[in-house]
Write a protein that holds these residues in place. Structure first.
Motif, short mmCIF file in Angstrom:
data_model
loop_
_atom_site.label_atom_id
_atom_site.label_comp_id
_atom_site.label_asym_id
_atom_site.label_seq_id
_atom_site.Cartn_x
_atom_site.Cartn_y
_atom_site.Cartn_z
N UNK A 1 1.43 6.52 -5.02
CA UNK A 1 1.80 6.04 -6.34
C UNK A 1 0.60 5.33 -7.02
N UNK A 2 0.31 5.81 -8.34
CA UNK A 2 -0.59 5.05 -9.16
C UNK A 2 -2.20 5.35 -8.63
N UNK A 3 -2.39 6.25 -7.53
CA UNK A 3 -3.67 6.50 -7.18
C UNK A 3 -3.95 7.65 -7.48
N UNK A 4 -5.33 8.28 -7.49
CA UNK A 4 -5.59 9.58 -7.96
C UNK A 4 -4.97 10.54 -6.78
N UNK B 1 2.67 17.07 -3.28
CA UNK B 1 3.83 17.03 -4.40
C UNK B 1 4.72 15.69 -3.88
N UNK B 2 4.85 15.35 -2.61
CA UNK B 2 5.62 14.34 -2.25
C UNK B 2 4.79 13.16 -1.77
N UNK B 3 3.66 13.26 -1.13
CA UNK B 3 2.77 12.30 -0.69
C UNK B 3 2.46 11.52 -1.84
N UNK B 4 1.99 12.09 -2.97
CA UNK B 4 1.58 11.40 -4.05
C UNK B 4 2.63 10.44 -4.76
N UNK B 5 3.68 10.78 -5.15
CA UNK B 5 4.80 9.90 -5.81
C UNK B 5 5.18 8.75 -4.71
N UNK B 6 5.28 8.98 -3.37
CA UNK B 6 5.69 8.28 -2.59
C UNK B 6 5.04 7.42 -1.92
N UNK B 7 3.66 7.93 -1.39
CA UNK B 7 2.60 7.36 -0.41
C UNK B 7 1.38 6.81 -1.39
#
Length: 156
Positions: free
Chosen positions: A23-26, A15-21
């Motif tokens: 972003x734009x990746x699957x 939930x945090x890794x995706x938007x911060x680290x």
């Protein structure tokens, strides 16, 4: 604001890794090797019941460092709107204290170039040369020696 730090599941880190680290990746790019090992733990920092930051700690030895008992910090991220108010320091200190209680000698990470100054403030030192992680960017291996709480016990 009040903040609570607690152990969280691997899935919650996304939930945090995706938007911060990532972003734009699957979303699958947020899955790290070793996430679900019993020696790995994940921490989350919450405010008003909202998860706003995460970090994960993996039992992993870096060959550049001589100490036997090492952990790697990975996936440390604070939501953009909660950055620069001290939450990274709070959650990292919490994790480091958990490692100290287990008498881990060294913590290390692959720090992004834009996070280097944060880790330096937290007493981490660069070892070796910078390197590029494809599709992510320039990184440095950074490490910190932890002081044993109990010198008679070593490691997990």
């Amino acid at each position: 604001m009040n903040y609570i730090i607690k152990h969280i599941s691997t899935r919650d880190t996304y939930l945090i890794r995706h938007p911060v680290l990532r972003s734009g990746k699957p979303i699958e790019s947020c899955v790290f090797d070793g996430d679900d090992l019993n020696t790995t733990f994940h921490l989350g920092i919450y405010t008003e019941n909202r998860l706003v930051g995460v970090c994960s700690f993996f039992k992993n030895k870096n060959q550049l460092l001589p100490e036997a008992f090492q952990y790697q910090l990975r996936g440390m991220a604070i939501l953009n709107e909660y950055q620069n108010i001290g939450l990274g320091k709070l959650i990292l200190n919490y994790g480091e204290n958990l490692l100290k209680e287990q008498n881990i000698q060294t913590i290390w990470c692959n720090a992004r170039e834009n996070a280097e100054s944060f880790y330096k403030k937290m007493d981490y030192k660069i070892i070796g040369e910078s390197f590029n992680i494809k599709n992510i960017g320039l990184h440095y291996v950074m490490h910190k020696t932890l002081k044993y709480k109990n010198p008679d016990i070593q490691g997990f």
